[in-house]
Design a protein around this motif. Structure first.
Motif, mmCIF file in Angstrom:
data_model
loop_
_atom_site.group_PDB
_atom_site.id
_atom_site.type_symbol
_atom_site.label_atom_id
_atom_site.label_comp_id
_atom_site.label_asym_id
_atom_site.label_seq_id
_atom_site.Cartn_x
_atom_site.Cartn_y
_atom_site.Cartn_z
ATOM 1 N N THR A 55 8.813 6.976 -4.184
ATOM 2 C CA THR A 55 8.075 5.913 -3.491
ATOM 3 C C THR A 55 8.401 5.924 -2.003
ATOM 4 O O THR A 55 7.509 5.849 -1.146
ATOM 5 C CB THR A 55 8.451 4.536 -4.084
ATOM 6 N N MET A 56 9.687 6.073 -1.718
ATOM 7 C CA MET A 56 10.105 6.046 -0.324
ATOM 8 C C MET A 56 9.561 7.243 0.453
ATOM 9 O O MET A 56 9.164 7.125 1.610
ATOM 10 C CB MET A 56 11.626 6.032 -0.276
ATOM 11 N N ARG A 57 9.535 8.389 -0.195
ATOM 12 C CA ARG A 57 9.004 9.588 0.473
ATOM 13 C C ARG A 57 7.504 9.465 0.703
ATOM 14 O O ARG A 57 6.980 9.960 1.693
ATOM 15 C CB ARG A 57 9.347 10.845 -0.328
ATOM 16 N N VAL A 58 6.832 8.792 -0.209
ATOM 17 C CA VAL A 58 5.395 8.571 -0.001
ATOM 18 C C VAL A 58 5.194 7.623 1.183
ATOM 19 O O VAL A 58 4.399 7.889 2.087
ATOM 20 C CB VAL A 58 4.729 7.994 -1.267
ATOM 21 N N LEU A 59 5.951 6.525 1.177
ATOM 22 C CA LEU A 59 5.768 5.521 2.235
ATOM 23 C C LEU A 59 6.129 6.073 3.617
ATOM 24 O O LEU A 59 5.601 5.620 4.626
ATOM 25 C CB LEU A 59 6.618 4.274 1.944
ATOM 26 N N SER A 60 7.016 7.061 3.642
ATOM 27 C CA SER A 60 7.429 7.619 4.935
ATOM 28 C C SER A 60 6.590 8.819 5.355
ATOM 29 O O SER A 60 6.941 9.502 6.306
ATOM 30 C CB SER A 60 8.906 8.016 4.867
ATOM 31 N N THR A 61 5.532 9.085 4.637
ATOM 32 C CA THR A 61 4.555 10.160 4.922
ATOM 33 C C THR A 61 5.019 11.551 4.504
ATOM 34 O O THR A 61 4.349 12.539 4.765
ATOM 35 C CB THR A 61 4.134 10.257 6.421
ATOM 36 N N LEU A 62 6.186 11.645 3.853
ATOM 37 C CA LEU A 62 6.659 12.971 3.462
ATOM 38 C C LEU A 62 5.959 13.487 2.211
ATOM 39 O O LEU A 62 5.931 14.691 1.967
ATOM 40 C CB LEU A 62 8.178 12.942 3.226
ATOM 41 N N LEU A 63 5.422 12.591 1.417
ATOM 42 C CA LEU A 63 4.684 12.977 0.214
ATOM 43 C C LEU A 63 3.329 12.286 0.233
ATOM 44 O O LEU A 63 3.209 11.146 0.704
ATOM 45 C CB LEU A 63 5.427 12.488 -1.036
ATOM 46 N N LYS A 64 2.352 12.970 -0.307
ATOM 47 C CA LYS A 64 1.031 12.352 -0.378
ATOM 48 C C LYS A 64 0.882 11.645 -1.728
ATOM 49 O O LYS A 64 1.214 12.224 -2.764
ATOM 50 C CB LYS A 64 -0.045 13.422 -0.237
ATOM 51 N N PRO A 65 0.388 10.421 -1.709
ATOM 52 C CA PRO A 65 0.202 9.732 -2.992
ATOM 53 C C PRO A 65 -0.950 10.352 -3.785
ATOM 54 O O PRO A 65 -1.888 10.873 -3.189
ATOM 55 C CB PRO A 65 -0.144 8.296 -2.579
ATOM 56 N N THR A 66 -0.853 10.261 -5.095
ATOM 57 C CA THR A 66 -1.968 10.716 -5.930
ATOM 58 C C THR A 66 -3.095 9.696 -5.867
ATOM 59 O O THR A 66 -4.275 10.047 -5.827
ATOM 60 C CB THR A 66 -1.493 10.904 -7.389
ATOM 61 N N ALA A 67 -2.710 8.429 -5.861
ATOM 62 C CA ALA A 67 -3.699 7.345 -5.743
ATOM 63 C C ALA A 67 -3.034 6.152 -5.091
ATOM 64 O O ALA A 67 -1.817 6.023 -5.096
ATOM 65 C CB ALA A 67 -4.229 6.980 -7.126
ATOM 66 N N GLY A 68 -3.858 5.266 -4.559
ATOM 67 C CA GLY A 68 -3.319 4.042 -3.984
ATOM 68 C C GLY A 68 -3.647 3.883 -2.512
ATOM 69 O O GLY A 68 -4.004 4.847 -1.835
ATOM 70 N N GLU A 69 -3.538 2.646 -2.081
ATOM 71 C CA GLU A 69 -3.777 2.315 -0.677
ATOM 72 C C GLU A 69 -2.493 1.790 -0.083
ATOM 73 O O GLU A 69 -1.898 0.842 -0.616
ATOM 74 C CB GLU A 69 -4.859 1.227 -0.577
ATOM 75 N N ILE A 70 -2.087 2.384 0.997
ATOM 76 C CA ILE A 70 -0.798 1.997 1.584
ATOM 77 C C ILE A 70 -0.962 1.732 3.070
ATOM 78 O O ILE A 70 -1.584 2.520 3.789
ATOM 79 C CB ILE A 70 0.245 3.100 1.349
ATOM 80 N N THR A 71 -0.427 0.624 3.494
ATOM 81 C CA THR A 71 -0.422 0.297 4.920
ATOM 82 C C THR A 71 1.029 0.084 5.359
ATOM 83 O O THR A 71 1.769 -0.672 4.732
ATOM 84 C CB THR A 71 -1.234 -0.991 5.174
ATOM 85 N N ILE A 72 1.400 0.778 6.416
ATOM 86 C CA ILE A 72 2.759 0.662 6.953
ATOM 87 C C ILE A 72 2.636 0.233 8.413
ATOM 88 O O ILE A 72 1.960 0.909 9.194
ATOM 89 C CB ILE A 72 3.511 2.012 6.890
ATOM 90 N N ALA A 73 3.256 -0.859 8.754
ATOM 91 C CA ALA A 73 3.218 -1.382 10.130
ATOM 92 C C ALA A 73 1.777 -1.538 10.615
ATOM 93 O O ALA A 73 1.492 -1.359 11.801
ATOM 94 C CB ALA A 73 4.009 -0.474 11.062
ATOM 95 N N GLY A 74 0.894 -1.832 9.708
ATOM 96 C CA GLY A 74 -0.510 -2.032 10.074
ATOM 97 C C GLY A 74 -1.325 -0.750 10.115
ATOM 98 O O GLY A 74 -2.521 -0.785 10.389
ATOM 99 N N PHE A 75 -0.684 0.385 9.854
ATOM 100 C CA PHE A 75 -1.387 1.671 9.899
ATOM 101 C C PHE A 75 -1.612 2.200 8.491
ATOM 102 O O PHE A 75 -0.740 2.085 7.630
ATOM 103 C CB PHE A 75 -0.581 2.695 10.698
ATOM 104 N N LYS A 76 -2.761 2.802 8.312
ATOM 105 C CA LYS A 76 -3.096 3.318 6.983
ATOM 106 C C LYS A 76 -2.445 4.680 6.753
ATOM 107 O O LYS A 76 -2.568 5.575 7.591
ATOM 108 C CB LYS A 76 -4.620 3.459 6.849
#
Lengths: 256, 285
Positions: free
Chosen positions: B73-94
């Motif tokens: 999860t952390m690697r996905v949220l930090s852009t190191l891994l691409k999610p298979t599905a889902g919508e993620i916003t970090i600091a207002g950025f997609k």
């Protein structure tokens, strides 16, 4: 300018990584010198063969020593990258808001500079042992260009294996490529004195043309067709290995 | 030990390409995850349709047994891994189209120390600062301040390979903080540290959080989670089981946070799913 600065800092880091610890540079200086001194002495009588145009074998063998310096100095690039991957440092770089090709580009440029530096040191040492260099400043620049391009080409093999396998032992084993690429050339004898399948193999080996290009500069100082063919082949070699490395890099980082 | 307020008062992202005015972003959720799923190329489902949100300035804990899906999860949220599905916003950025902006806004202290061992602390920090678009002056000033705060000034010119584990961890934290990240991802940041060093790190993190940095922490130390986190999620088998404050969770389990953890995840010893071992985490698959 900022983007250039990022590449510059990655380049400096790559150069430092390739030259540290300093003790590890010793074999990279000793091995080419060892080959040069041993072979130029052991095969000295080969100059008596009919058709051998050099008066000393040392002069004939000097460019092989330079080529060995390029092989050895760029051969550890894959291992350095594997280390970055296994320690997580590559992830640290990936987390920075930079274009990811900067990382590979800067590393290759650093390896090229390192090889060019070691090659020029080797050239000076060979001259101290009696080799003649007739190329002048222009010739020296062309030798350094050969070193820069071929070092990147050779590093491309290690880089490809690093990105594909991420395994230090596999990357280390890439050293075996040194033997066919280095020995199945005109390293020991001129092409005219070779025969049969071996001669064909030598003609098929791209390193032969790179070696002959460097040899032409050392022997005559003329920047002619042999030199440009050598540079062209070195560049082609680089395009192939770096394309594979780039593909492997993209495959390993592209977020599927 | 308190962190220097000057360093923490504001969070100007120094990346020239990703400059963010965080003062205009108050009220925005720092992390918003909707229906995140991550399936590796060998069909191992590491994260299974999870949703959660972390508020601006919150200290959020993400707990779970080994192989539960925390690091993925952390690697996905930090852009190191691409999610298979889902919508993620970090600091207002997609996540996805704005990965570079996200990278400029976050810091990620990974499970292991990620430093250049054959370089000095100073060299490590200068490179990181430069890669984040800081000027030479900004970089030198910030590196000096962090080395001072983290008590590494005297060894700043020594190669990192000569450092102790605790020193490396502190320097790693300095590298993560170089660009004034708005959100900090911390993957077991005190793993392998002695209690004193751990407490020093806790104090740093607590101070950073007080100054407004959003924290996303995974840890196996329940005491760490209890001391630092305002809210916790417990994840197991890729699914979030519960999210609440430590106090409420302890109340529910009528015990310590260790009891809460065991209550929700079971008593059995967990190992990483070996079927996932064939997938190198470095490979973004």
């Amino acid at each position: 300018m900022t983007e250039f600065s990022k590449i510059k800092y990655l380049f400096f880091r790559g150069f430092k990584q390739a030259t540290r610890p300093y003790a590890a540079l010793a074999p990279e200086l000793i091995i080419p010198l060892f080959f040069f001194l041993i072979n130029s002495s052991a095969f000295q009588r080969l100059v008596d063969l009919p058709g051998f145009e050099y008066t000393t074998y040392l002069q004939f063998y000097a460019p092989v020593g330079l080529l060995t310096a390029i092989f050895v100095s760029s051969g550890s690039t894959g291992l350095e990258v594997v280390t970055d991957i296994s320690t997580g440092y590559m992830d640290r770089l990936f987390l920075a808001p930079i274009k990811r090709w900067y990382i590979v580009f800067a590393k290759l440029a650093a390896v090229g500079l390192k090889s060019a530096t070691l090659t020029s040191i080797m050239l000076i040492m060979f001259m101290l042992f009696g080799a003649q260099f007739n190329g002048g400043i222009i010739g020296l620049l062309f030798i350094l260009l050969f070193a820069f391009i071929f070092a990147m080409a050779w590093a491309g093999i290690g880089l490809s294996l690093a990105f594909i396998t991420k395994n230090p032992r596999v990357v280390q084993s890439a050293f075996i490529f040194f033997f066919p690429f280095s020995f199945i050339t005109t390293a020991q004898l001129p092409l005219e004195l070779l025969e049969g399948w071996y001669k064909i193999a030598v003609q098929l080996n791209p390193v032969t043309y790179i070696l002959e290009g460097m040899r032409a500069i050392l022997a005559t100082g003329e920047i002619g067709q042999t030199v440009f063919v050598g540079l062209l082949v070195a560049s082609g070699f680089a395009v192939i290995t770096l394309s594979v490395a780039t593909y492997a890099f993209r495959k390993s980082i592209v977020k599927q | 030990m308190k962190l220097d307020d000057r360093l923490l008062k504001t969070h100007p992202c120094p990346c020239t390409s990703t400059r963010v005015n965080y003062n205009d972003r108050m009220g925005v959720q720092a992390i918003e995850v909707k229906n995140l799923t991550k399936v590796y190329s060998n069909d191992f489902k590491a994260v299974d349709d999870i949703s959660f949100a972390v508020n601006e300035g919150e200290f959020f804990g993400f707990l779970g047994p080994n192989g539960a899906g925390k690091s993925t999860t952390m690697r996905v949220l930090s852009t190191l891994l691409k999610p298979t599905a889902g919508e993620i916003t970090i600091a207002g950025f997609k996540l996805g189209p704005q990965d570079d902006e996200i990278r400029g806004s976050i810091g990620f202290a990974m499970q292991g120390v990620t430093l250049d061992d054959m370089a000095s602390a100073w060299e490590n920090l200068l490179l990181i600062g430069n890669l984040y678009g800081m000027t030479k002056q900004e970089t030198q000033s910030r590196a000096g301040e962090l080395l001072n705060i983290l008590n590494l000034e005297k060894v700043a010119d020594s190669w990192v390979k000569n450092y102790s584990g605790g020193m490396k961890r502190r320097l790693d934290l300095a590298a993560v903080l170089m660009h004034h990240p708005h959100i900090l991802f911390l993957d077991e940041p005190t793993e392998g540290l002695d209690p004193a060093a751990r407490r020093v790190i806790w104090d740093y993190l607590r101070d950073l959080n007080k100054q407004g940095t959003t924290m996303f922490l995974t840890t196996h130390f329940m005491q760490e989670a209890d001391e630092l986190c305002e809210r916790l999620s417990i994840i197991d088998n890729g699914k979030i089981i519960i999210t609440d404050t430590p106090a409420n969770l302890k109340k529910e389990a009528d015990g310590s946070l260790d009891d809460v953890f065991i209550h929700f995840t079971g008593h059995g010893i967990r190992d990483e799913d070996v079927s996932n071992k064939g997938v190198d985490p470095y490979v973004r698959s």
